[in-house]
Design an enzyme around this catalytic site. Sequence first.
Site, short mmCIF file in Angstrom:
data_model
loop_
_atom_site.label_atom_id
_atom_site.label_comp_id
_atom_site.label_asym_id
_atom_site.label_seq_id
_atom_site.Cartn_x
_atom_site.Cartn_y
_atom_site.Cartn_z
N GLY A 371 -8.16 9.02 49.98
CA GLY A 371 -9.19 9.13 48.95
C GLY A 371 -8.84 8.45 47.63
O GLY A 371 -9.71 7.94 46.93
N ASP A 430 -10.86 20.11 44.60
CA ASP A 430 -11.92 21.06 44.92
C ASP A 430 -11.32 22.47 44.79
O ASP A 430 -11.40 23.10 43.75
CB ASP A 430 -12.42 20.75 46.33
CG ASP A 430 -13.60 21.58 46.74
OD1 ASP A 430 -14.02 22.42 45.94
OD2 ASP A 430 -14.12 21.39 47.85
N LYS A 458 -13.93 19.37 40.43
CA LYS A 458 -15.21 20.07 40.57
C LYS A 458 -15.18 21.33 39.74
O LYS A 458 -14.21 22.08 39.77
CB LYS A 458 -15.45 20.42 42.04
CG LYS A 458 -15.77 19.20 42.87
CD LYS A 458 -16.24 19.61 44.25
CE LYS A 458 -16.34 18.38 45.13
NZ LYS A 458 -16.62 18.75 46.52
N PHE A 479 -20.84 17.91 47.08
CA PHE A 479 -20.01 16.97 47.84
C PHE A 479 -20.39 15.56 47.46
O PHE A 479 -21.57 15.21 47.39
CB PHE A 479 -20.18 17.20 49.34
CG PHE A 479 -19.03 16.63 50.12
CD1 PHE A 479 -17.85 17.34 50.26
CD2 PHE A 479 -19.11 15.37 50.69
CE1 PHE A 479 -16.77 16.82 50.95
CE2 PHE A 479 -18.03 14.83 51.38
CZ PHE A 479 -16.86 15.56 51.52
N VAL A 480 -19.38 14.74 47.18
CA VAL A 480 -19.63 13.38 46.73
C VAL A 480 -18.86 12.38 47.59
O VAL A 480 -17.85 12.74 48.21
CB VAL A 480 -19.25 13.21 45.25
CG1 VAL A 480 -20.16 14.03 44.36
CG2 VAL A 480 -17.79 13.59 44.99
N ASP A 486 -14.72 9.98 51.16
CA ASP A 486 -15.37 9.71 52.43
C ASP A 486 -16.07 10.94 53.01
O ASP A 486 -15.81 12.07 52.60
CB ASP A 486 -14.32 9.29 53.46
CG ASP A 486 -13.45 10.46 53.88
OD1 ASP A 486 -12.92 11.16 52.97
OD2 ASP A 486 -13.31 10.72 55.09
P1 IMP Z 1 -8.74 20.69 47.68
O1 IMP Z 1 -7.45 20.95 48.41
O2 IMP Z 1 -9.79 21.73 48.03
O3 IMP Z 1 -8.58 20.53 46.21
O4 IMP Z 1 -9.35 19.40 48.34
C1 IMP Z 1 -9.05 18.14 47.93
C2 IMP Z 1 -9.34 17.16 49.02
O5 IMP Z 1 -10.54 17.47 49.73
C3 IMP Z 1 -9.56 15.82 48.41
O6 IMP Z 1 -8.35 15.10 48.30
C4 IMP Z 1 -10.57 15.18 49.33
O7 IMP Z 1 -9.91 14.55 50.39
C5 IMP Z 1 -11.35 16.33 49.88
N1 IMP Z 1 -12.61 16.55 49.15
C6 IMP Z 1 -12.94 17.61 48.38
N2 IMP Z 1 -14.17 17.47 47.87
C7 IMP Z 1 -14.64 16.29 48.31
C8 IMP Z 1 -15.88 15.58 48.11
O8 IMP Z 1 -16.81 16.02 47.40
N3 IMP Z 1 -15.98 14.39 48.74
C9 IMP Z 1 -15.01 13.87 49.52
N4 IMP Z 1 -13.84 14.50 49.73
C10 IMP Z 1 -13.65 15.69 49.14
MG MG Z 2 -10.56 13.30 52.27
#
Ligand code: IMP
Ligand code: MG
Length: 506
Positions: A371, A430, A458, A479-480, A486
């Site tokens: 990402g 996220d 977020k 979600f973006v 992706d």
């Molecule tokens: P976290 O561990 O919940 O903070 O998730 C982070 C990872 O989830 C990011 O590095 C992304 O790969 C994926 N992710 C979270 N939200 C999005 C989104 O809105 N679009 C695309 N990938 C996301």
């Molecule tokens: Mg990802």
Amino acid sequence: PCRHAMTIPQPEGAELIERLLAATALRDAETPIDVACSGGPDSTALAVLAVASGRDVTLHHVDHGLRPSSGADAALVKDLADSLGAAFVGHVVEIEPGPNLEARARAGRRAVLPRGAATGHTMDDQAETLLINLLRGTGVDGLSGMSPGPEHPLLGLRRSETHELCALLGIETAVDETNAEQVFLRNKIRHRLLPLLAELSERDPVPILVRTADIARSESAFLEEATRSEIGDVEDVAVLRQAPWPLAARALRRWLSEGRRSEAGAYPPSEAELERVRAVIDGSVRATELAGGFRVARTAGRLRLEHSVSGTLRQVTDPRESEIPPAWAAHDLGPVVVSKDALRTRIAEMGEAISNDYAESAPLLVGVLKGAMHFISDLSQAIALPVDVDFMAVASDGSAAKTSGIGRIVKDLDIDLSGRHVLVVEDIIDSGLTLNYLRKYLGARGAASIEGCALIVKEGTMRVEQDLRYVGFEIPPTFVVGYGLDVAERYRNLDSIYTYIGEGSA
Ligand code: IMP
Ligand code: MG
């Protein structure tokens, strides 16, 4: 069980009441008293003692709707009020289940209870509070626990004493089932940590912990006073420089908390943030980014707390021609969330901030694949220092339009971290779980420092609070995709970030 007018067994009942009353602050006033009463033994004992002190008593029960029995508890408290000749008021607050339950329940209770209502916290609760705060990494203020006085009249009593009183008077009390569930940290401390401390130290730890709280409270009051007289103007760099750092830090913590309070999700500054502000005061850097889209900058000898330039961006409402998505993608995309221009401007600012902050020692950028691919590429070019770049990849479920939570390392670093200043470059935060995991993983590799940089955070979705040194944009929790982000490996090559409205989106 008898729920009618209370009969007090003589002489034991009267003697016990007298002995317990002497250890409370209840007789210090003659005014009417509001008592927060859950129906449990502590607050029931408080109700009995408050009435026995001769004051006009109103019992307030708060129904959180969290437990099936809470309506029955309200009836129990009403009966108690009747049998004591006290007034009764029932309150109802809605608390949604979820994280931080205990804190939110407490806030909900506070909102409906009259100001200054007394609670039945005992010496045992005080010891638990101290341990909870200790585990949160508190300073001397948190170690102070609750202040004895009219709002906490039972801090001089043991929990065993409130239970003894209820038992002796034959009062039916509510069993708080959440107490038995080892869910809340408090309960784990009560049922596991304190007994273990007692066993290991071969003494009752509660009075010792309470003595610590008493000392901390007195010192905290002293420090508060000293801070007030030493630091009249917290924005004056000269004043902050000449003050002892603990006092300056105290003043800064308050200044930063208050300055960020207006924002949703305001939190007190982390120690890492304070250290960075200290560097601004020392003069080694001119400004530093803080969580929540803020920065602290120094000009003409004064500190300013301000919004990061274009730091918080909710929605780019007027997409230009260039942000109209290509035809192959248009079907699955909603509005632009961060435009190509906004990305370019903001990443240039972030690069400048990093160049300033790391002027002494260039960082090792660790990109999280895939990402962060475009972000780390553009960011590294915006940094005017000899940075090194390496990558890690963490597996995620990848296909659905949601975060998987936690993964495993599928590509590790090539470069040795020892003594390096590491800046983890993430695409989007996220839940914060991925970054949290990486921090722990990298933390054991001897780096001189580890900081986090995220292009996007977020709002309100973080489950693990992250101290991010650099944040590009805060966006609503949708979600973006695009600019590296992706769905099932698709859309990474879009040059702007869009809301995803295709299959699997909410
Ligand atoms: P976290 O561990 O919940 O903070 O998730 C982070 C990872 O989830 C990011 O590095 C992304 O790969 C994926 N992710 C979270 N939200 C999005 C989104 O809105 N679009 C695309 N990938 C996301
Ligand atoms: Mg990802």
